[in-house]
Design an enzyme around this catalytic site. Structure first.
Site, PDB file in Angstrom:
ATOM      1  N   CYS A 114      68.646  33.806 -19.527  1.00 11.07           N
ATOM      2  CA  CYS A 114      68.120  34.325 -20.797  1.00 11.07           C
ATOM      3  C   CYS A 114      67.958  33.242 -21.860  1.00 11.07           C
ATOM      4  O   CYS A 114      67.208  33.416 -22.816  1.00 11.07           O
ATOM      5  CB  CYS A 114      69.013  35.443 -21.321  1.00 11.07           C
ATOM      6  SG  CYS A 114      69.042  36.856 -20.222  1.00 11.07           S
ATOM      7  N   HIS A 250      66.867  36.069 -28.966  1.00 12.19           N
ATOM      8  CA  HIS A 250      66.734  36.682 -27.637  1.00 12.19           C
ATOM      9  C   HIS A 250      66.955  38.178 -27.809  1.00 12.19           C
ATOM     10  O   HIS A 250      67.857  38.602 -28.512  1.00 12.19           O
ATOM     11  CB  HIS A 250      67.773  36.079 -26.699  1.00 12.19           C
ATOM     12  CG  HIS A 250      67.869  36.789 -25.390  1.00 12.19           C
ATOM     13  ND1 HIS A 250      66.745  37.091 -24.641  1.00 12.19           N
ATOM     14  CD2 HIS A 250      68.931  37.265 -24.692  1.00 12.19           C
ATOM     15  CE1 HIS A 250      67.122  37.713 -23.530  1.00 12.19           C
ATOM     16  NE2 HIS A 250      68.434  37.841 -23.548  1.00 12.19           N
ATOM     17  N   ASN A 280      65.215  43.798 -22.309  1.00  9.97           N
ATOM     18  CA  ASN A 280      65.625  42.398 -22.162  1.00  9.97           C
ATOM     19  C   ASN A 280      64.741  41.746 -21.103  1.00  9.97           C
ATOM     20  O   ASN A 280      64.855  42.055 -19.921  1.00  9.97           O
ATOM     21  CB  ASN A 280      67.103  42.359 -21.752  1.00  9.97           C
ATOM     22  CG  ASN A 280      67.638  40.944 -21.622  1.00  9.97           C
ATOM     23  OD1 ASN A 280      66.873  39.984 -21.577  1.00  9.97           O
ATOM     24  ND2 ASN A 280      68.945  40.827 -21.543  1.00  9.97           N
TER      25      ASN A 280
END
Ligand code: UT7
Length: 323
Positions: A114, A250, A280
């Protein structure tokens, strides 16, 4: 005077299929309410069966090139941040290179889950500042739907597919924090935390595997580490939190996003939030948010942006840039 890596184009691509939270209620003991309240996610996009990460990445790259008014011939290097490349090798980046019709320069993938886009941006900046490339296409692209365990409600409702891309170009600045471009980066990792977020398969273990996450443990690290890395990068740039126009975080969980903004003393009006629409998307989430933020009219030339991300590794980091 100082060389700066300036954003001259941005674009994104989302697969056509949109999956609302209610879809998961049919097969899992979960609810739209739980997913929304705990994560902020309302829907996500999933790639079609025949659509791969390099397809998503190529579409985002074409959008970013069009936004920059450039063609693939103008690009010296391509970096794709991904943990879900089409094949074990070659890299997704070389596939994008071929699809764009680019036969010079070089292309490679960066894998920091990520945090991948922040790591890729930092690498692209280093290539530009060291004179190895003048224009770099930096892409974040993922098909996390391919590594979900659809029986695990604690993970499969959280992730989505997508891609975003930036074109970075070497320009001369004054060497001050008023310059456009990347002003500072901060990268970190700590492999002791592997078990908090990993895929239980891979080439060397002869499988593909599924994503496994101790979500609440990752959560515990997130706000503190994200605030620290963002403030470190701002400090390196000679700036403070009050100089920030936009946090572009993020997009994993709205509560982490809110917690980090609060700890930095910034209101949510200064945060670009897309988690409700994308879920996500791992390394794709920041370039997606930058592109959507610009489309919405939030991000404008001259704005000071801090991006921050944390994920598997653990790996985390931040980039400060003036748009
Ligand atoms: O992008 C990479 C980095 N990743 C992240 O940043 C993710 C960080 N973590 C998170 O976003 C959150 O921890 C989650 C959204 C994953 C979970 O939220 P939480 O508030 O930490 O919940 P929890 O894991 O502590 O679980 C609370 C309860 C549990 O039930 P019990 O043990 O309290 O009875 C879970 O079994 O919620 C249950 N639960 C669910 N219930 C309904 C877990 N998943 C679900 C679900 N639907 N989908």
């Amino acid at each position: 005077m100082a060389g700066r890596s300036v954003v001259v184009g941005v674009g994104h691509y989302l697969p056509e299929r949109v999956v609302p939270n209610s879809e998961f209620e049919k097969t899992l003991d979960t609810s739209d309410e739980w997913i929304k309240t705990r994560s902020g996610i309302e829907r996500r996009h999933f790639a079609a069966e025949d659509e791969t990460t390099s397809d998503l990445a190529t579409n985002a790259a074409e959008a970013a090139l069009a936004d920059a008014g450039l063609t693939a011939d103008d690009i010296d290097a391509i970096i794709v941040a991904t943990s879900t490349a089409d094949l074990t090798f070659p890299s997704a980046a070389t596939m994008v290179q071929a699809r764009l019709g680019m036969t010079k320069g070089f292309a490679f993938d960066v894998q920091a889950v990520c945090a991948g886009f922040v790591f890729a941006l930092s690498n692209a900046n280093a290539l530009i500042l060291s004179g190895q490339a003048k224009r770099v296409l930096v892409i974040g692209a993922e098909t996390f739907s391919r590594i979900m365990d659809w029986t695990d409600r604690s993970t499969c409702v959280l992730f989505g597919d997508g891609a975003g891309a930036l074109v970075l170009e070497l320009q001369e600045g004054e060497g001050t924090s008023d310059d456009r471009g990347i002003l500072a980066t901060d990268l970190n990792s700590d492999g002791r935390y592997k078990d908090l977020l990993y895929v239980d398969g891979g080439v060397s273990t002869q499988s593909t595997g599924h994503l496994r996450m101790q979500g609440n443990q990752v959560f515990r690290h997130a706000v503190e580490k994200l605030t620290k890395t963002a403030e470190t990068a701002l400090g390196t740039a000679g700036l403070g939190n009050s100089d920030v126009d936009w946090i572009v975080p993020h997009q994993a969980n709205i509560r982490i996003i809110q917690g980090t903004a609060k700890k930095m003393g910034l209101p949510m009006e200064n945060v670009v939030v897309t988690v409700q629409d994308h879920g996500n998307t791992s390394a794709a989430s920041i370039p997606l948010a930058l592109s959507v933020g610009k489309q919405r009219g939030q991000i404008k030339q001259g704005d000071l942006i801090v991006t921050e991300a944390i994920g598997g590794g653990l790996a985390w980091g931040a980039v400060v840039l003036r748009w």
